[in-house]
Design an enzyme around this catalytic site. Structure first.
Site, PDB file in Angstrom:
ATOM      1  N   ASP A 182     -10.866   2.900   4.448  1.00  0.00           N
ATOM      2  CA  ASP A 182     -11.320   1.501   4.398  1.00  0.00           C
ATOM      3  C   ASP A 182     -12.836   1.410   4.578  1.00  0.00           C
ATOM      4  O   ASP A 182     -13.413   0.329   4.468  1.00  0.00           O
ATOM      5  CB  ASP A 182     -10.641   0.701   5.534  1.00  0.00           C
ATOM      6  CG  ASP A 182      -9.642  -0.314   5.002  1.00  0.00           C
ATOM      7  OD1 ASP A 182      -9.611  -0.524   3.777  1.00  0.00           O
ATOM      8  OD2 ASP A 182      -8.895  -0.888   5.814  1.00  0.00           O
ATOM      9  N   GLN A 187      -4.126  -1.186   9.747  1.00  0.00           N
ATOM     10  CA  GLN A 187      -4.148  -2.552   9.228  1.00  0.00           C
ATOM     11  C   GLN A 187      -4.768  -3.502  10.252  1.00  0.00           C
ATOM     12  O   GLN A 187      -4.327  -3.581  11.389  1.00  0.00           O
ATOM     13  CB  GLN A 187      -2.713  -2.996   8.872  1.00  0.00           C
ATOM     14  CG  GLN A 187      -2.639  -4.343   8.179  1.00  0.00           C
ATOM     15  CD  GLN A 187      -3.279  -4.346   6.792  1.00  0.00           C
ATOM     16  OE1 GLN A 187      -3.150  -3.390   6.035  1.00  0.00           O
ATOM     17  NE2 GLN A 187      -3.994  -5.410   6.467  1.00  0.00           N
ATOM     18  N   LYS A 246       0.848  -1.206   0.000  1.00  0.00           N
ATOM     19  CA  LYS A 246       0.000   0.000   0.000  1.00  0.00           C
ATOM     20  C   LYS A 246       0.879   1.250   0.000  1.00  0.00           C
ATOM     21  O   LYS A 246       0.627   2.208  -0.735  1.00  0.00           O
ATOM     22  CB  LYS A 246      -0.941  -0.013   1.223  1.00  0.00           C
ATOM     23  CG  LYS A 246      -2.058  -1.037   1.093  1.00  0.00           C
ATOM     24  CD  LYS A 246      -2.785  -1.312   2.406  1.00  0.00           C
ATOM     25  CE  LYS A 246      -3.762  -2.475   2.222  1.00  0.00           C
ATOM     26  NZ  LYS A 246      -4.340  -2.955   3.470  1.00  0.00           N
TER      27      LYS A 246
END
Ligand code: NAP
Length: 295
Positions: free
Chosen positions: A121, A98, A54
């Site tokens: 997200d 994460q 990422k």
């Protein structure tokens, strides 16, 4: 009949080019460089690889990349103070924590500390609610990637029967909402569903997000159906090495499906690029600029 292979890598590369061009224009015309922050807790090897990819993609596109790395035993308060600081930093437009986090940490508290405008997200209750209302700017990356692939390979999916196997907040639930918004007739299945093969055989669009290697068999697939395999499972081969396989028995299902995503090179390739797209949207939205919805 052998199904068409849905080339997620090629679609992702094309979208990435467009995002890079849009970013260059944003920076030169408006002096705005989108910023993506990644937060990694602990040293889980898979999470480390995901975060590294990422960051690399963000930098290659021209984003500012900020990285916070914390030890696996970090205290909840310390993690929250990092998330709050990034939420308050005007040069950071998107924040990705994460998941999964180590067990002693409360994921919901972390999501509550995250500014929903920077929740790239799309996991906060606000963004999940906006998706239900049909008003979301930030939509979960993997479901967004799936919808882009379906649009490219199927066009209009109005009236198609779609089955989503898996009901996670990260994938299954938002995927079902997006399919519904695109006028598919949607069924959601999970570990308590009865007669999964029978449900699957009705589906024109069969989406598997279960996390069990090659769980979906070829004789579950309706001939000509489009099969989207979201699963990423690391399995040991007979020679003691490891390979990635999806949730669908790919080689056999390919003989029945009209089109199918491979693993790797299918859905996964789209996820990171959709994260970059969300960061671009977040940066524009936080600076009152038109949203890049037509990429
Ligand atoms: P998750 O949170 O573990 O959810 C798995 C879902 O599968 C649950 O809803 C579960 O049902 C259902 N399930 C489990 N066993 C089942 C069974 N025997 N029959 C029917 N349903 C069953 O997983 P996730 O985060 O959604 O991820 C799913 C898979 O996608 C994983 O392999 C993950 O690595 C992969 N993934 C890939 C990407 C990508 O970029 N390609 C992104 C995200 C996830 P219950 O709710 O009843 O327990």
């Amino acid at each position: 009949m052998t199904g068409r292979v849905i080339d997620g890598k090629a679609s992702a590369a094309a979208l990435r080019e467009k995002i890079a061009a849009y970013t260059a224009e944003l920076t030169s015309k408006h002096g705005l460089q989108p910023g993506l922050a990644t937060v990694l807790v602990g040293s889980d090897p898979a999470s480390e690889v995901y975060v590294r990819n990422k960051r690399k993609t963000a930098e290659a596109i021209g984003f500012k990349s900020v990285h916070v790395e914390l030890p696996a035993d970090v205290a909840q308060d310390e993690l929250l103070s990092h998330v709050k600081a990034l939420s308050a930093d005007p040069s950071v437009h998107g924040i990705l924590v994460q998941l999964p986090l180590p067990k002693h940490l409360d994921e919901n508290a972390v999501l509550d500390a995250l500014d929903p405008a920077k929740d790239v997200d799309a996991l906060t209750p606000k963004n999940a609610g906006l998706l239900l209302s049909g008003r979301a700017h930030l939509v979960s990356c993997t479901p967004s990637g799936v919808m882009l692939l379906l649009k490219e390979y199927m066009g209009d999916i109005t009236g198609k029967e779609a089955l989503v196997i898996g009901r996670s907040l990260l994938f299954g639930k938002p995927a079902a909402q997006l399919l519904l918004a695109a006028n598919a007739t949607v069924t959601m299945a999970h570990s308590r569903s009865k007669d999964l093969p029978g449900l699957a055989r009705r589906a024109d669009i069969l989406v598997a997000a279960i996390g069990k290697p090659e769980f979906v068999k070829a004789d579950w697939v309706k001939p000509g159906a489009v099969v989207i395999d979201v699963g990423i499972n690391r399995v040991e081969t007979s020679d003691g090495k490891y390979k990635l396989v999806g949730d669908v028995d790919y080689d056999a299902a390919k003989e029945v499906a009209g089109a199918i995503t491979p693993v790797p090179g299918g859905v996964g390739a789209m996820t990171i690029v959709c994260l970059m797209h969300n960061t671009l949207i977040a940066a524009c939205s936080q600076n009152n600029l038109p949203l890049p919805t037509a990429l």
